[in-house]
Design a protein around this motif. Structure first.
Motif, PDB file in Angstrom:
ATOM      1  N   ALA A 200      20.787 -21.820 -32.622  1.00 21.83           N
ATOM      2  CA  ALA A 200      20.413 -20.759 -33.620  1.00 21.83           C
ATOM      3  C   ALA A 200      20.094 -19.521 -33.332  1.00 21.83           C
ATOM      4  N   ASN A 201      19.248 -19.339 -32.101  1.00 27.09           N
ATOM      5  CA  ASN A 201      19.313 -17.934 -31.775  1.00 27.09           C
ATOM      6  C   ASN A 201      20.571 -17.096 -31.597  1.00 27.09           C
ATOM      7  N   ARG A 202      21.759 -17.707 -31.463  1.00 28.22           N
ATOM      8  CA  ARG A 202      22.997 -16.861 -31.701  1.00 28.22           C
ATOM      9  C   ARG A 202      23.409 -17.019 -33.056  1.00 28.22           C
ATOM     10  N   ALA A 203      22.667 -17.341 -34.154  1.00 29.70           N
ATOM     11  CA  ALA A 203      23.036 -17.284 -35.496  1.00 29.70           C
ATOM     12  C   ALA A 203      24.037 -18.472 -35.818  1.00 29.70           C
ATOM     13  N   ASP A 204      23.857 -19.560 -35.099  1.00 28.90           N
ATOM     14  CA  ASP A 204      24.870 -20.757 -35.718  1.00 28.90           C
ATOM     15  C   ASP A 204      24.123 -21.464 -36.805  1.00 28.90           C
ATOM     16  N   ALA A 205      24.480 -21.289 -38.182  1.00 28.99           N
ATOM     17  CA  ALA A 205      23.633 -21.547 -39.292  1.00 28.99           C
ATOM     18  C   ALA A 205      23.820 -23.269 -39.092  1.00 28.99           C
TER      19      ALA A 205
ATOM     20  N   ILE B 268      14.285 -25.436 -45.941  1.00 28.12           N
ATOM     21  CA  ILE B 268      15.261 -25.451 -44.880  1.00 28.12           C
ATOM     22  C   ILE B 268      16.243 -24.762 -45.222  1.00 28.12           C
TER      23      ILE B 268
ATOM     24  N   LEU C 142      16.322 -27.822 -38.071  1.00 26.19           N
ATOM     25  CA  LEU C 142      15.430 -27.920 -38.996  1.00 26.19           C
ATOM     26  C   LEU C 142      15.090 -29.308 -39.809  1.00 26.19           C
TER      27      LEU C 142
ATOM     28  N   TYR D 165      21.142 -24.636 -36.814  1.00 21.42           N
ATOM     29  CA  TYR D 165      19.684 -24.179 -37.096  1.00 21.42           C
ATOM     30  C   TYR D 165      19.529 -25.284 -38.385  1.00 21.42           C
ATOM     31  N   ARG D 166      20.391 -25.623 -39.227  1.00 24.81           N
ATOM     32  CA  ARG D 166      20.187 -26.635 -40.204  1.00 24.81           C
ATOM     33  C   ARG D 166      19.672 -27.783 -39.903  1.00 24.81           C
TER      34      ARG D 166
ATOM     35  N   VAL E  46      17.698 -21.178 -43.330  1.00 20.91           N
ATOM     36  CA  VAL E  46      19.040 -21.233 -42.734  1.00 20.91           C
ATOM     37  C   VAL E  46      19.748 -19.793 -43.445  1.00 20.91           C
TER      38      VAL E  46
ATOM     39  N   ILE F 210      19.187 -16.848 -41.361  1.00 23.64           N
ATOM     40  CA  ILE F 210      19.311 -16.722 -40.036  1.00 23.64           C
ATOM     41  C   ILE F 210      20.058 -15.378 -39.665  1.00 23.64           C
ATOM     42  N   ARG F 211      19.653 -14.920 -38.392  1.00 22.18           N
ATOM     43  CA  ARG F 211      20.223 -13.925 -37.623  1.00 22.18           C
ATOM     44  C   ARG F 211      19.881 -14.067 -36.140  1.00 22.18           C
ATOM     45  N   PRO F 212      20.788 -13.388 -35.368  1.00 25.96           N
ATOM     46  CA  PRO F 212      20.654 -13.428 -34.033  1.00 25.96           C
ATOM     47  C   PRO F 212      19.279 -12.956 -33.425  1.00 25.96           C
ATOM     48  N   ALA F 213      18.920 -13.550 -32.587  1.00 23.43           N
ATOM     49  CA  ALA F 213      17.348 -13.249 -32.018  1.00 23.43           C
ATOM     50  C   ALA F 213      17.112 -11.814 -31.629  1.00 23.43           C
TER      51      ALA F 213
ATOM     52  N   HIS G 121      10.556 -20.037 -37.771  1.00 25.77           N
ATOM     53  CA  HIS G 121      11.654 -19.185 -38.195  1.00 25.77           C
ATOM     54  C   HIS G 121      11.111 -17.797 -37.874  1.00 25.77           C
TER      55      HIS G 121
END
Lengths: 210, 226
Positions: B58-63, A7, B70, B66-67, A11, A14-17, B107
């Motif tokens: 998460a798709n806007r890169a909010d870590a 995980i 997951l 996202y954590r 994390v 992570i990057r924007p879609a 991911h």
């Protein structure tokens, strides 16, 4: 590795879609189609009587049917990139219906004595070689683009990539081919497209796994 | 809604008490099947909303989101994997491998989820693909595909998060520099810059290398190096 470590790894990455899959796919296919068209201009070229052909219903029907098949194939490829998509082989049935209608129209509009000659045409061997060869670039492009997708059935998705690539090739080749009868198209174009569809499915099983 | 055969650990768990509470208030007699169906639907709906919201973030890169996502996915996926293995009669396969490979696929294939569509069917499709894939790699060919919509709820395994000290061996398959980057950034918790200084790389390059390493991982796994 523990799942909690995984995980953390994910994390950290992570990057924007990115851009929508459909856009990537269309742009990549466009590149493949342009390459195929350049190859076509060098090796085959547009038929000399294209101006006359453009006003005949047979030539236009040929382009229309192939264009419709191409649209069905590409839409299916985009759809199958999602893991939730179920594959019904819709482009294949749709194409069979379109080709059947065109062939029936031809049989109504031409004397039955000429059907044989129209079916055999004059270029079937070139048709069977040119369409698969012209499909190579679009097929490579499509498979490459679909690799960022997640098709639930790689074999089927590959087949649809082959089908879509072959219809692009058929659309290009149609500008050279002087056999405009729907009977010829239904027999030989579909045979060539089917070959590439099978090839695509076999490739897809290898390269579209994820 | 049909009758569900709940897994054993659910019957004795918290779900059961909630069901009893409901049946007291309700005027109509509530059958066990109907009650479990309702609870199941409510839970799944809430889960759907939560997961989808976190995934959109998460798709806007909010870590942080996202954590959180997951972390919530781990026990949920463990439930799916364990149930799938039971149905396939393959309790010997390590369910943590399926969990980890599914997470990696979630991911890397994030873009195949359309934010306008429900999240759980997408998640189930990915988990199912990975389950079948792992079973096939291990020489199992008779698996009957499940309809993903008929899935039972995953057991709420809060305790399982701690218990998962688990034998997933995904990371151990990376080699050399890729491994150093992944271990450095994620497990030792260094920043991209720190790892970069150690390896003599720019931090942008480290990020790119990390992403490549994850892709490599999924390719290695796919080749059936198990």
């Amino acid at each position: 590795m523990k799942t909690t470590d995984l995980i953390s790894v994910l994390v950290a990455d992570i990057r924007p879609a990115g851009a929508a899959l459909s856009r990537k796919l269309i742009l990549t296919v466009l590149v493949g189609a342009i390459l195929a068209f350049i190859g076509f201009l060098i090796e085959l070229g547009v038929r000399p009587d294209i101006g006359n052909a453009l006003v005949t219903w047979r030539f236009n029907a040929k382009l229309a049917v192939v264009a419709a098949m191409m649209a069905l194939g590409l839409v299916e490829c985009i759809r199958l990139c999602r893991p939730t998509a179920k594959a019904w082989g819709m482009p294949l049935w749709g194409s069979a219906i379109l080709l059947g209608i065109a062939a029936l129209t031809e049989m109504v509009m031409s004397p039955s004595a000429s059907w044989g000659a129209r079916l055999v045409g004059s270029n079937s061997v070139i048709c069977l070689t040119a369409i698969p060869l012209l499909s190579i670039a679009p097929l490579a492009a499509l498979l490459y683009a679909m690799r960022s997708g997640a098709p639930a059935a790689p074999f089927v998705a590959g087949g649809m990539a082959g089908f879509a690539a072959a219809t692009i090739a058929a659309g290009i080749y149609a500008l050279h081919c002087t056999d405009d009868s729907p009977l010829f198209v239904a027999a030989w174009y579909s045979a060539a497209i089917l070959i590439v569809t099978i090839l695509g499915a076999l490739l897809g099983r290898k390269v579209l796994r994820w | 809604m049909g009758v569900f055969a709940l897994p054993k650990d659910n019957v004795t768990g918290s779900r059961f008490r909630v069901i009893e509470g409901r049946s007291e208030k309700s005027a109509k007699p509530v059958t066990f099947a109907r009650a479990t169906a309702n609870i199941w639907q409510n839970n799944e709906m809430q889960r759907e909303l939560d997961f989808a919201e976190l995934m959109r973030a998460a798709n806007r890169a909010d870590a942080g989101a996202y954590r959180q996502l997951l972390t919530l996915l781990a026990p949920y996926l463990r439930g799916i994997a364990r149930r799938g293995l039971l149905r396939a009669g393959r309790a010997d396969v390590d369910c943590e491998d399926i969990v980890q490979e599914t997470m990696l696929a979630v991911h890397l294939k994030r873009e195949t989820w359309d934010e306008a569509l429900p999240f759980l069917p997408w998640l189930h499709a990915i988990a199912h693909y990975k389950l079948v894939d792992i079973l096939r790699r291990q020489g199992f060919r008779e698996y009957v595909p499940l309809d993903i919509c008929d899935e039972l709820p995953a057991p709420d395994g809060d305790a399982e998060i701690e218990n998962a000290t688990d034998a997933g061996e995904l990371l151990s398959r990376l080699k050399g520099r890729q491994r150093e980057i992944v271990v450095g950034m994620a497990i030792e918790g260094r920043s991209a810059r720190e790892v970069g200084e150690k390896l003599g790389m720019a931090d942008g390059a480290v990020r790119v290398a990390l992403h490549r390493a994850l892709k490599t991982l999924s390719v290695i796994v796919n080749k059936g190096a198990l």
